[in-house]
Design a protein around this motif. Structure first.
Motif, PDB file in Angstrom:
ATOM      1  N   LEU A  85       0.996  -1.108   0.170  1.00  0.00           N
ATOM      2  CA  LEU A  85      -0.001   0.181  -0.116  1.00  0.00           C
ATOM      3  C   LEU A  85       0.812   1.084   0.075  1.00  0.00           C
ATOM      4  CD1 LEU A  85      -2.881   1.163  -0.023  1.00  0.00           C
ATOM      5  CD2 LEU A  85      -2.598   1.433   2.597  1.00  0.00           C
ATOM      6  N   LEU A  86       0.643   1.904  -0.961  1.00  0.00           N
ATOM      7  CA  LEU A  86       1.751   3.178  -1.238  1.00  0.00           C
ATOM      8  C   LEU A  86       1.097   4.426  -1.458  1.00  0.00           C
ATOM      9  CD1 LEU A  86       4.519   4.140  -2.300  1.00  0.00           C
ATOM     10  CD2 LEU A  86       3.830   3.524  -4.760  1.00  0.00           C
ATOM     11  N   SER A  87       1.606   5.341  -0.543  1.00  0.00           N
ATOM     12  CA  SER A  87       0.916   6.676  -0.622  1.00  0.00           C
ATOM     13  C   SER A  87       2.195   7.538  -1.262  1.00  0.00           C
ATOM     14  CB  SER A  87       0.816   7.140   0.688  1.00  0.00           C
ATOM     15  OG  SER A  87       0.265   8.413   0.818  1.00  0.00           O
ATOM     16  N   SER A  88       1.522   8.373  -2.393  1.00  0.00           N
ATOM     17  CA  SER A  88       2.481   9.324  -2.983  1.00  0.00           C
ATOM     18  C   SER A  88       1.771  10.460  -3.802  1.00  0.00           C
ATOM     19  CB  SER A  88       3.388   8.495  -3.912  1.00  0.00           C
ATOM     20  OG  SER A  88       4.166   9.434  -4.744  1.00  0.00           O
ATOM     21  N   HIS A  89       2.346  11.391  -3.668  1.00  0.00           N
ATOM     22  CA  HIS A  89       1.913  12.622  -4.272  1.00  0.00           C
ATOM     23  C   HIS A  89       2.452  12.817  -5.959  1.00  0.00           C
ATOM     24  CE1 HIS A  89      -0.512  14.500  -1.125  1.00  0.00           C
ATOM     25  NE2 HIS A  89       0.554  14.563  -0.301  1.00  0.00           N
ATOM     26  N   ILE A  90       3.387  12.029  -6.178  1.00  0.00           N
ATOM     27  CA  ILE A  90       3.932  12.029  -7.201  1.00  0.00           C
ATOM     28  C   ILE A  90       3.406  11.097  -8.344  1.00  0.00           C
ATOM     29  CG2 ILE A  90       6.030  11.945  -8.718  1.00  0.00           C
ATOM     30  CD1 ILE A  90       7.718  12.236  -6.061  1.00  0.00           C
ATOM     31  N   LEU A  91       2.015  11.475  -8.774  1.00  0.00           N
ATOM     32  CA  LEU A  91       1.400  10.499  -9.435  1.00  0.00           C
ATOM     33  C   LEU A  91       1.794  10.269 -10.872  1.00  0.00           C
ATOM     34  CD1 LEU A  91      -2.306  12.303  -8.821  1.00  0.00           C
ATOM     35  CD2 LEU A  91      -0.987  10.816  -7.213  1.00  0.00           C
ATOM     36  N   SER A  92       2.729  10.949 -11.424  1.00  0.00           N
ATOM     37  CA  SER A  92       3.193  10.546 -12.624  1.00  0.00           C
ATOM     38  C   SER A  92       4.103   9.457 -12.509  1.00  0.00           C
ATOM     39  CB  SER A  92       3.787  11.567 -13.395  1.00  0.00           C
ATOM     40  OG  SER A  92       4.696  12.388 -12.557  1.00  0.00           O
ATOM     41  N   THR A  93       4.686   9.226 -11.417  1.00  0.00           N
ATOM     42  CA  THR A  93       5.784   8.112 -11.197  1.00  0.00           C
ATOM     43  C   THR A  93       5.075   6.771 -10.889  1.00  0.00           C
ATOM     44  OG1 THR A  93       7.127   9.913 -10.198  1.00  0.00           O
ATOM     45  CG2 THR A  93       7.727   7.382  -9.636  1.00  0.00           C
ATOM     46  N   ILE A  94       3.918   6.883  -9.873  1.00  0.00           N
ATOM     47  CA  ILE A  94       3.394   5.530  -9.729  1.00  0.00           C
ATOM     48  C   ILE A  94       2.210   4.991 -10.698  1.00  0.00           C
ATOM     49  CG2 ILE A  94       3.692   6.241  -7.100  1.00  0.00           C
ATOM     50  CD1 ILE A  94       0.766   6.934  -6.846  1.00  0.00           C
ATOM     51  N   GLU A  95       2.003   5.966 -11.678  1.00  0.00           N
ATOM     52  CA  GLU A  95       0.766   5.541 -12.386  1.00  0.00           C
ATOM     53  C   GLU A  95       1.255   4.204 -13.160  1.00  0.00           C
ATOM     54  OE1 GLU A  95      -1.087   7.396 -16.529  1.00  0.00           O
ATOM     55  OE2 GLU A  95      -0.051   8.660 -15.422  1.00  0.00           O
ATOM     56  N   ASN A  96       2.129   3.931 -13.699  1.00  0.00           N
ATOM     57  CA  ASN A  96       2.650   2.716 -14.321  1.00  0.00           C
ATOM     58  C   ASN A  96       2.863   1.575 -13.224  1.00  0.00           C
ATOM     59  OD1 ASN A  96       1.991   3.870 -16.747  1.00  0.00           O
ATOM     60  ND2 ASN A  96       3.841   4.941 -16.728  1.00  0.00           N
ATOM     61  N   TYR A  97       3.125   1.667 -12.161  1.00  0.00           N
ATOM     62  CA  TYR A  97       3.534   0.776 -11.096  1.00  0.00           C
ATOM     63  C   TYR A  97       2.521   0.239 -10.455  1.00  0.00           C
ATOM     64  CZ  TYR A  97       8.345   2.023 -12.208  1.00  0.00           C
ATOM     65  OH  TYR A  97       9.486   2.268 -12.960  1.00  0.00           O
ATOM     66  N   CYS A  98       1.511   0.950 -10.008  1.00  0.00           N
ATOM     67  CA  CYS A  98       0.333   0.400  -9.417  1.00  0.00           C
ATOM     68  C   CYS A  98      -0.755  -0.318  -9.894  1.00  0.00           C
ATOM     69  CB  CYS A  98      -0.340   1.507  -8.491  1.00  0.00           C
ATOM     70  SG  CYS A  98       0.633   2.312  -7.199  1.00  0.00           S
ATOM     71  N   ASP A  99      -1.287  -1.568  -9.259  1.00  0.00           N
ATOM     72  CA  ASP A  99      -2.424  -2.112 -10.063  1.00  0.00           C
ATOM     73  C   ASP A  99      -3.789  -1.458  -9.903  1.00  0.00           C
ATOM     74  OD1 ASP A  99      -0.770  -4.614 -10.722  1.00  0.00           O
ATOM     75  OD2 ASP A  99      -0.410  -4.498  -8.462  1.00  0.00           O
ATOM     76  N   ARG A 100      -3.772  -0.998  -8.792  1.00  0.00           N
ATOM     77  CA  ARG A 100      -4.978   0.115  -8.366  1.00  0.00           C
ATOM     78  C   ARG A 100      -4.820   1.211  -7.538  1.00  0.00           C
ATOM     79  NH1 ARG A 100      -8.638  -1.971  -5.196  1.00  0.00           N
ATOM     80  NH2 ARG A 100      -7.358  -3.471  -4.235  1.00  0.00           N
ATOM     81  N   PHE A 101      -5.621   1.987  -7.817  1.00  0.00           N
ATOM     82  CA  PHE A 101      -5.611   3.406  -7.017  1.00  0.00           C
ATOM     83  C   PHE A 101      -6.830   3.409  -6.042  1.00  0.00           C
ATOM     84  CE2 PHE A 101      -3.438   3.643 -10.874  1.00  0.00           C
ATOM     85  CZ  PHE A 101      -2.193   4.069 -10.475  1.00  0.00           C
ATOM     86  N   ILE A 102      -6.809   3.873  -4.943  1.00  0.00           N
ATOM     87  CA  ILE A 102      -7.736   4.414  -3.786  1.00  0.00           C
ATOM     88  C   ILE A 102      -7.611   5.958  -3.780  1.00  0.00           C
ATOM     89  CG2 ILE A 102      -8.841   4.036  -1.444  1.00  0.00           C
ATOM     90  CD1 ILE A 102      -8.469   1.480  -3.089  1.00  0.00           C
ATOM     91  N   VAL A 103      -8.850   6.818  -4.174  1.00  0.00           N
ATOM     92  CA  VAL A 103      -8.661   8.044  -4.148  1.00  0.00           C
ATOM     93  C   VAL A 103      -9.478   8.432  -2.800  1.00  0.00           C
ATOM     94  CG1 VAL A 103      -9.083  10.144  -5.326  1.00  0.00           C
ATOM     95  CG2 VAL A 103      -8.602   8.230  -6.606  1.00  0.00           C
ATOM     96  N   LEU A 104      -8.671   9.172  -2.073  1.00  0.00           N
ATOM     97  CA  LEU A 104      -9.350   9.764  -0.476  1.00  0.00           C
ATOM     98  C   LEU A 104      -9.454  11.350  -0.864  1.00  0.00           C
ATOM     99  CD1 LEU A 104      -7.351   7.988   2.481  1.00  0.00           C
ATOM    100  CD2 LEU A 104     -10.052   7.778   1.753  1.00  0.00           C
ATOM    101  N   HIS A 105     -10.635  11.492  -0.478  1.00  0.00           N
ATOM    102  CA  HIS A 105     -10.969  12.943  -0.265  1.00  0.00           C
ATOM    103  C   HIS A 105     -11.718  13.446   0.799  1.00  0.00           C
ATOM    104  CE1 HIS A 105     -11.071  16.963  -1.850  1.00  0.00           C
ATOM    105  NE2 HIS A 105     -12.342  17.084  -2.140  1.00  0.00           N
ATOM    106  N   ARG A 106     -11.344  14.417   1.649  1.00  0.00           N
ATOM    107  CA  ARG A 106     -12.106  14.661   2.909  1.00  0.00           C
ATOM    108  C   ARG A 106     -12.487  13.562   3.558  1.00  0.00           C
ATOM    109  NH1 ARG A 106     -15.642  19.701   0.888  1.00  0.00           N
ATOM    110  NH2 ARG A 106     -13.901  21.409   0.505  1.00  0.00           N
TER     111      ARG A 106
END
Length: 249
Positions: A192-213
């Motif tokens: 489970l990887l948290s990062s603000h560098i979205l362009s870096t992790i885009e091609n590495y993660c299988d899925r994404f969890i978008v948290l907002h508020r």
């Protein structure tokens, strides 16, 4: 490979005050051999989610299970099933790089032979061989971050919780970390990887969890969250911006 989740979060509501929860009914899973990106703006609840997973905070409602067990059910098995890389390095100033790794290896019960092989590989991979016997107080921020990363990866738990690991790393360090995470993933580990560098992790993660508020506003593969955002084929950064903008700033 097992088809049961390594990490399972169900209806997680929690925070620092009972009257004002930060997280609201969070639900997601991380499967074996899967890298999941936890993304959100500052204050979205990423760190609070990780603190609940690590057992540093008690949920107001809902819960967290690692390999089917909660921390209350089996604290030792729960904690030994995960390793954590924090955003800011936290080291013992009077221990060397090697001593930090040895300490982590003993904590996870890593055998002497396995430890020797892993230590050598990690020191070489992160170009820290010449600093192996240096005290951490004498290291740069980037090198301290590498010590945290190496200490986590010297163990082989089924789950890694990694919070903003790229801060302070040079480009070679970032590439080494990404390559090694992919290697761990291919061997069956979950990340489970948290990062603000979205362009870096885009091609590495299988899925994404978008948290907002404090709430999950989208989750799935890149193509799935692109469809949820009504932006098929878009880059992760553009999808994320659209989702959080619609979610209200």
């Amino acid at each position: 490979m097992s088809h049961s989740p390594v990490l399972q979060i169900e209806e997680l509501t929690g925070g620092y005050s009972l009257g004002h929860p930060v997280l609201h009914d969070i639900n997601f899973e991380v499967m074996p051999g899967e890298m999941v990106g936890l993304i959100g703006l500052n204050g979205a609840g990423k760190s609070t989610t990780m603190k609940h997973i690590l057992g540093l905070m008690t949920p107001h409602r809902g819960g967290v299970a690692v390999r089917g067990k909660t921390r209350d059910e089996d604290p030792e098995a729960y904690q030994s099933s995960l390793a954590f890389v924090p955003e800011s390095p936290m080291l013992y100033e009077e221990l060397t790089v090697r001593e930090h790794m040895e300490f982590a290896a003993r904590a996870y019960g890593v055998g002497t032979e396995d430890y020797a092989q892993r230590e050598e590989r990690l020191l070489k991979l992160f170009r820290m061989e010449e600093k192996a016997d240096s005290l951490s107080i004498h290291l740069s921020k980037g090198m301290k971050q590498k010590v945290m990363i190496m200490s986590a990866f010297v163990a082989r738990p089924p789950l890694y919780i990694i919070d903003e690991p790229f801060l302070g790393l040079d480009p070679l360090g970032i590439r080494s970390l990404l390559d090694f995470m992919m290697e761990m993933k291919s061997s069956g580990a979950s990340i489970l990887l948290s990062s603000h560098i979205l362009s870096t992790i885009e091609n590495y993660c299988d899925r994404f969890i978008v948290l907002h508020r404090g709430a999950v506003i989208a989750q799935g593969s890149l193509s799935e969250i692109a469809r949820q955002a009504g932006m098929p084929g878009a880059a992760l950064e553009d999808i994320f911006y659209s989702l959080v903008k619609e979610g209200g700033e």
